[in-house]
Enzyme design. Structure first.
Site, PDB file in Angstrom:
ATOM      1  N   CYS A 291      -2.126   8.676   3.364  1.00  0.00           N
ATOM      2  CA  CYS A 291      -2.075   8.318   1.949  1.00  0.00           C
ATOM      3  C   CYS A 291      -3.412   8.610   1.280  1.00  0.00           C
ATOM      4  O   CYS A 291      -3.491   8.718   0.069  1.00  0.00           O
ATOM      5  CB  CYS A 291      -1.685   6.857   1.777  1.00  0.00           C
ATOM      6  SG  CYS A 291      -2.752   5.745   2.648  1.00  0.00           S
TER       7      CYS A 291
ATOM      8  N   GLU B 113       0.879  -1.166   0.000  1.00  0.00           N
ATOM      9  CA  GLU B 113       0.000   0.000   0.000  1.00  0.00           C
ATOM     10  C   GLU B 113       0.913   1.210   0.000  1.00  0.00           C
ATOM     11  O   GLU B 113       1.719   1.377   0.921  1.00  0.00           O
ATOM     12  CB  GLU B 113      -0.911   0.016   1.237  1.00  0.00           C
ATOM     13  CG  GLU B 113      -1.954  -1.070   1.251  1.00  0.00           C
ATOM     14  CD  GLU B 113      -2.874  -1.068   0.047  1.00  0.00           C
ATOM     15  OE1 GLU B 113      -3.043  -0.016  -0.614  1.00  0.00           O
ATOM     16  OE2 GLU B 113      -3.420  -2.146  -0.273  1.00  0.00           O
TER      17      GLU B 113
HETATM   18  N1  LIG Z   1       1.172   5.264   1.891  1.00  0.00           N
HETATM   19  C1  LIG Z   1       1.443   5.650   3.104  1.00  0.00           C
HETATM   20  O1  LIG Z   1       0.660   5.431   3.980  1.00  0.00           O
HETATM   21  C2  LIG Z   1       2.720   6.311   3.400  1.00  0.00           C
HETATM   22  C3  LIG Z   1       3.424   6.994   2.441  1.00  0.00           C
HETATM   23  N2  LIG Z   1       4.589   7.580   2.765  1.00  0.00           N
HETATM   24  C4  LIG Z   1       5.291   8.361   1.732  1.00  0.00           C
HETATM   25  O2  LIG Z   1       6.674   8.117   1.834  1.00  0.00           O
HETATM   26  C5  LIG Z   1       7.394   9.314   2.054  1.00  0.00           C
HETATM   27  C6  LIG Z   1       8.594   9.030   2.917  1.00  0.00           C
HETATM   28  O3  LIG Z   1       8.216   8.490   4.167  1.00  0.00           O
HETATM   29  P1  LIG Z   1       9.083   7.359   4.829  1.00  0.00           P
HETATM   30  O4  LIG Z   1       8.737   7.132   6.217  1.00  0.00           O
HETATM   31  O5  LIG Z   1      10.511   7.670   4.584  1.00  0.00           O
HETATM   32  O6  LIG Z   1       8.583   6.082   4.001  1.00  0.00           O
HETATM   33  P2  LIG Z   1       9.372   4.754   3.723  1.00  0.00           P
HETATM   34  O7  LIG Z   1       8.717   4.053   2.610  1.00  0.00           O
HETATM   35  O8  LIG Z   1      10.805   5.031   3.656  1.00  0.00           O
HETATM   36  O9  LIG Z   1       9.130   3.930   5.088  1.00  0.00           O
HETATM   37  C7  LIG Z   1       8.100   2.992   5.284  1.00  0.00           C
HETATM   38  C8  LIG Z   1       8.634   1.766   6.014  1.00  0.00           C
HETATM   39  O10 LIG Z   1       9.597   1.092   5.194  1.00  0.00           O
HETATM   40  C9  LIG Z   1      10.831   0.960   5.895  1.00  0.00           C
HETATM   41  N3  LIG Z   1      11.927   0.988   4.921  1.00  0.00           N
HETATM   42  C10 LIG Z   1      12.679   2.040   4.539  1.00  0.00           C
HETATM   43  N4  LIG Z   1      13.591   1.634   3.616  1.00  0.00           N
HETATM   44  C11 LIG Z   1      13.413   0.314   3.421  1.00  0.00           C
HETATM   45  C12 LIG Z   1      14.024  -0.664   2.594  1.00  0.00           C
HETATM   46  N5  LIG Z   1      15.004  -0.360   1.770  1.00  0.00           N
HETATM   47  N6  LIG Z   1      13.567  -1.937   2.649  1.00  0.00           N
HETATM   48  C13 LIG Z   1      12.548  -2.260   3.457  1.00  0.00           C
HETATM   49  N7  LIG Z   1      11.921  -1.374   4.275  1.00  0.00           N
HETATM   50  C14 LIG Z   1      12.341  -0.104   4.259  1.00  0.00           C
HETATM   51  C15 LIG Z   1      10.828   2.131   6.854  1.00  0.00           C
HETATM   52  O11 LIG Z   1      11.756   1.961   7.903  1.00  0.00           O
HETATM   53  P3  LIG Z   1      12.439   3.251   8.588  1.00  0.00           P
HETATM   54  O12 LIG Z   1      11.350   4.026   9.216  1.00  0.00           O
HETATM   55  O13 LIG Z   1      13.369   2.657   9.579  1.00  0.00           O
HETATM   56  O14 LIG Z   1      13.127   3.991   7.481  1.00  0.00           O
HETATM   57  C16 LIG Z   1       9.383   2.099   7.313  1.00  0.00           C
HETATM   58  O15 LIG Z   1       9.185   1.074   8.243  1.00  0.00           O
HETATM   59  C17 LIG Z   1       6.363  10.241   2.657  1.00  0.00           C
HETATM   60  O16 LIG Z   1       6.688  11.559   2.467  1.00  0.00           O
HETATM   61  C18 LIG Z   1       5.131   9.837   1.912  1.00  0.00           C
HETATM   62  O17 LIG Z   1       5.088  10.461   0.664  1.00  0.00           O
HETATM   63  C19 LIG Z   1       5.118   7.481   4.027  1.00  0.00           C
HETATM   64  C20 LIG Z   1       4.461   6.827   5.009  1.00  0.00           C
HETATM   65  C21 LIG Z   1       3.177   6.216   4.771  1.00  0.00           C
HETATM   66  O1  LIG Z   2      -7.522   7.382   5.875  1.00  0.00           O
HETATM   67  C1  LIG Z   2      -7.207   6.587   6.746  1.00  0.00           C
HETATM   68  O2  LIG Z   2      -7.790   6.540   7.806  1.00  0.00           O
HETATM   69  C2  LIG Z   2      -6.081   5.600   6.540  1.00  0.00           C
HETATM   70  C3  LIG Z   2      -5.036   6.151   5.648  1.00  0.00           C
HETATM   71  C4  LIG Z   2      -3.856   5.293   5.528  1.00  0.00           C
HETATM   72  O3  LIG Z   2      -3.929   4.119   5.565  1.00  0.00           O
HETATM   73  C5  LIG Z   2      -2.536   5.878   5.365  1.00  0.00           C
HETATM   74  O4  LIG Z   2      -2.409   7.069   5.294  1.00  0.00           O
HETATM   75  O5  LIG Z   2      -1.564   5.107   5.328  1.00  0.00           O
END
Ligand SMILES: NC(=O)C1=CN([C@@H]2O[C@H](COP(=O)(O)OP(=O)(O)OC[C@H]3O[C@@H](n4cnc5c(N)ncnc54)[C@H](OP(=O)(O)O)[C@@H]3O)[C@@H](O)[C@H]2O)C=CC1
Ligand SMILES: O=C(O)CCC(=O)C(=O)O
Length: 489
Positions: free
Chosen positions: A289, A255
């Site tokens: 997201c 996701e």
């Molecule tokens: N769809 C969503 O819900 C989300 C989207 N994002 C997007 O991502 C951007 C950056 O956020 P960020 O937190 O850096 O997101 P990341 O994708 O870097 O992090 C998500 C998870 O993946 C882990 N991770 C990081 N690098 C690796 C790797 N090479 N292999 C496996 N796992 C890994 C992270 O660990 P660690 O924290 O230790 O780096 C964390 O647990 C945000 O600005 C946003 O745009 C972010 C969060 C949620």
């Molecule tokens: O809208 C929500 O409550 C969930 C959103 C979500 O899963 C996320 O931002 O990663």
């Protein structure tokens, strides 16, 4: 909460023991509302720690599968009760660790309790179907079977709900787990795991390892004893997870981002649309997201909508989410703050017009936090970075459209397809939207964010890997189907 965890240093949980990392190093988690405040320390784990966790999960998988679905569901009822008892502490930790306001954090923790109870109930629901065989003397049925050891990698923006909506179904359907939380939300995650441990899960069923994503996350995916991986986070990391998982031939679920549009039609209820854009776009400081980031407004109501929106955004109080009266907290980290700041600058440089906000707050009350006022841009075009890339911050882009067809075309002009919403009172318009919009979550007269725990959640295009999470959809990912054919001899 009782300290199976020592003080504010949080350990890994492997094979039913809280253990320090072999590195003897920890990572500091700070409060984004006040960077001087340390929320806690988590283990900076090594590949060796990770290997122990995967081995523990591997050894536990047979007995856990054989424990049966009903018994597994009973554990989740206990976890739900324990989480509920600790709701205030966990919610406060979440606010201190990643900045969302306390009411939002309490709401999310309560949602975690509800998700646990939903999947606890799954313990007593069917795990297969009887299918008539063409041989009248045979019995044919399907039986769901767990995948084995599942890796869970989660982001920081929902540090309670997302881990639980992955861990609870994985457990009830019979999988064992190695969970690597986002470092930014790892203290909160440790407190959630403590609730699971207190429910008395057998050894090795749930393992928790903190540390760098590129080390622990990558080693987890690459581990030969990992049977599947579920990931929520950025598109960049997600794509890499998919590549590594596909190379090993294991099941994966991703996701990732969104660039979610809200269409405001000429016949919309404007007050409702304004309230939904504010809530969907700016709650959790825009770090969802499913956040509304592109607002496509028909020209007949554009000026009226814009005036009302800017007026409402100006009234948003920004500050420490633990304080009463604060509507929006800080960005979750300095790097997130810098990303948002970068997009504000890019928006201006590319010719969009900043109507309000996008300013760092530096007065005494805000000087130690990563605070940004909510921003509203207009004259945004589809080719600009602020209209194309996921910002993950409090930034709303207004785009004018002259017809519903044009609005839907603009809405679909993105690589993402997570959530989309329309405000209209015209039944033909809403039916056209439902039919034509490219999004996994389609919302009519409702904000783009907001997820129901018993309904499928996930996106189209680059937002997801095609599968869905939550509700009954979770069963499709966390189990495989055996088709059994039995004939008496
Ligand atoms: N769809 C969503 O819900 C989300 C989207 N994002 C997007 O991502 C951007 C950056 O956020 P960020 O937190 O850096 O997101 P990341 O994708 O870097 O992090 C998500 C998870 O993946 C882990 N991770 C990081 N690098 C690796 C790797 N090479 N292999 C496996 N796992 C890994 C992270 O660990 P660690 O924290 O230790 O780096 C964390 O647990 C945000 O600005 C946003 O745009 C972010 C969060 C949620
Ligand atoms: O809208 C929500 O409550 C969930 C959103 C979500 O899963 C996320 O931002 O990663």
């Amino acid at each position: 909460m009782e300290t199976t965890l020592t003080g504010n240093t949080f350990k890994n949980f492997i094979n039913n023991e809280w253990v320090e990392s072999h590195s003897q190093k920890t990572i500091k988690s700070i409060n984004p509302a006040n960077k001087e405040e340390v929320v806690g320390y988590v283990q900076s784990s090594t590949e060796e720690d990770l290997n122990h966790a995967v081995e523990a999960a591997h050894h536990a998988k047979k007995a856990w599968r054989k424990a049966g679905q009903v018994a597994r569901g009973q554990y989740l009822y206990k976890v739900a009760d324990i989480l509920e008892e600790n709701l205030d502490d966990i919610a406060e930790t979440m606010t201190r660790e990643m900045g969302k306001t306390l009411p939002e954090a309490k709401g999310e923790t309560a949602r975690g309790v509800a998700i646990l109870r939903y999947y606890a109930g799954e313990g007593m629901r069917k795990d297969g179907d009887v299918i008539p065989s063409s041989d009248k003397d045979a019995l044919m049925f399907t039986k769901r079977t767990p995948l084995g050891v599942v890796g869970v990698i989660t982001p920081w923006n929902f540090p309670v709900a997302i881990p639980i909506w992955k861990i609870a179904p994985a457990l009830v359907y019979g999988n064992t787990i190695v969970f690597k939380p986002a470092t930014e939300g790892a203290v909160t995650a440790a407190k959630v795991i403590e609730c699971f441990t207190k429910a008395g899960l057998p050894e090795g069923v749930l393992n928790f390892v903190t540390g760098s994503g590129s080390v622990i996350g990558q080693s987890l995916i690459d581990h030969e004893k990992l049977d599947a991986i579920t990931f929520t986070g950025s598109e960049t990391v997600g794509k890499n997870v998919a590549k590594s998982a596909a190379a090993r031939g294991i099941k994966f679920q991703l996701e990732m981002g969104g660039k979610n549009p809200v269409i405001v039609a000429d016949d919309a209820d404007i007050d409702s649309a304004v309230a939904a854009v504010i809530s969907g776009g700016l709650r959790s400081t825009g770090q969802k997201c499913t956040a509304s980031s592109r607002v496509i407004v028909q020209d007949g109501v554009y000026d009226y909508f814009k005036a009302k929106l800017v007026d409402a955004v100006q009234n948003i109080t920004v500050g420490d989410g633990l304080q009463e009266g604060i509507w929006m907290g800080p960005c979750a980290s300095e790097s997130q703050f810098n990303t948002v700041k970068g997009y504000i600058e890019k928006g201006k440089a590319e010719g969009a017009s900043l109507l309000y906000g996008g300013e760092q707050l530096t007065d005494e009350e805000h000087a130690n936090g990563f605070y940004m006022t909510p921003a509203v841009f207009e004259e945004v075009t589809s080719d600009m970075a602020i209209a194309r890339e996921e910002i993950f911050g409090p930034v709303i882009a207004l785009i004018k459209a002259s017809s519903l067809e044009e609005a839907i075309e603009v809405a679909n002009d993105t690589k993402y397809g997570l959530s989309a919403s329309i405000f209209t009172t015209n039944i033909n318009a809403l039916l056209e939207f439902v039919d034509d919009i490219e999004a996994g979550l389609v919302r009519v007269n409702a904000e783009s964010a907001g997820v129901e725990l018993h309904a499928p959640f996930g996106g189209m295009k680059a937002s997801s890997s095609g599968s869905r999470e939550q509700g009954e959809a979770a069963k499709e990912f966390f189990t495989e189907i055996k088709t059994v054919f039995i004939k008496g001899s």
